[in-house]
Design an enzyme around this catalytic site. Sequence first.
Site, mmCIF file in Angstrom:
data_model
loop_
_atom_site.group_PDB
_atom_site.id
_atom_site.type_symbol
_atom_site.label_atom_id
_atom_site.label_comp_id
_atom_site.label_asym_id
_atom_site.label_seq_id
_atom_site.Cartn_x
_atom_site.Cartn_y
_atom_site.Cartn_z
ATOM 1 N N CYS A 1 -28.693 26.633 0.757
ATOM 2 C CA CYS A 1 -29.788 26.291 1.675
ATOM 3 C C CYS A 1 -31.103 26.293 0.893
ATOM 4 O O CYS A 1 -31.939 25.396 1.054
ATOM 5 C CB CYS A 1 -29.864 27.278 2.824
ATOM 6 N N ASP B 1 -26.394 19.202 6.268
ATOM 7 C CA ASP B 1 -27.806 19.493 6.501
ATOM 8 C C ASP B 1 -28.697 18.678 5.580
ATOM 9 O O ASP B 1 -28.262 18.225 4.522
ATOM 10 C CB ASP B 1 -28.077 20.986 6.280
ATOM 11 N N CYS C 1 -22.296 20.662 4.312
ATOM 12 C CA CYS C 1 -22.679 21.253 5.604
ATOM 13 C C CYS C 1 -23.377 20.226 6.479
ATOM 14 O O CYS C 1 -23.614 20.481 7.656
ATOM 15 C CB CYS C 1 -23.576 22.474 5.401
ATOM 16 N N CYS D 1 -29.911 24.168 8.814
ATOM 17 C CA CYS D 1 -29.741 25.514 9.324
ATOM 18 C C CYS D 1 -31.046 26.301 9.277
ATOM 19 O O CYS D 1 -32.027 25.884 8.678
ATOM 20 C CB CYS D 1 -28.676 26.220 8.499
HETATM 21 FE FE1 FES Z 1 -26.279 24.033 4.664
HETATM 22 FE FE2 FES Z 1 -27.977 25.984 5.257
HETATM 23 S S1 FES Z 1 -25.865 25.859 5.782
HETATM 24 S S2 FES Z 1 -28.419 24.092 4.332
#
Ligand code: FES
Length: 161
Positions: free
Chosen positions: A107, A36, A34, A63
Amino acid sequence: MNTEDKIQDAIANPQNMGEMTDADSVGTVGNPECGDMVRMWLKFSEKDGKKVIDRASFQSFGCQTAIAVASMATEMLKGKSVEEAEALESTDLSEPLGPLPPMKLHCGEMVEGALRAALKGDSEDCPEPAEASAASSNTLLGDMNAPAMKSGRLKVVKLDE
Ligand code: FES
């Protein structure tokens, strides 16, 4: 309140967000899927001969769920011994928010990963920009130098410093 409302509530007023300049340790993890990233800082103190977490702070280039979990986690960590913190899993850290939907489980796992890295005292994963390379893509700066970032597929959200 359902989990989604609790997440909205937590990100409206995130706790312990921002770099800790006097931290003893820092850990960073990134998720290539993702894009992140979460970084966590820890400050230790000693209580009854035990090393305990005095304070924790975080930055999340990610996110809202990761921000909400990190906010909860950094509050939860205050006063915990290193052993107690090591025993915490992502589900414990996100517990105040209620069960995360399957798509959002990672996450919470990112926050757990950043905590584990910080507990290991892995401050080495904070290279100076000159040392950062695309090869160290599990670091914040490494990811920033990674092709995905250069091509604009990763979004960096600037947090207050
Ligand atoms: Fe990847 Fe939340 S969508 S950390």
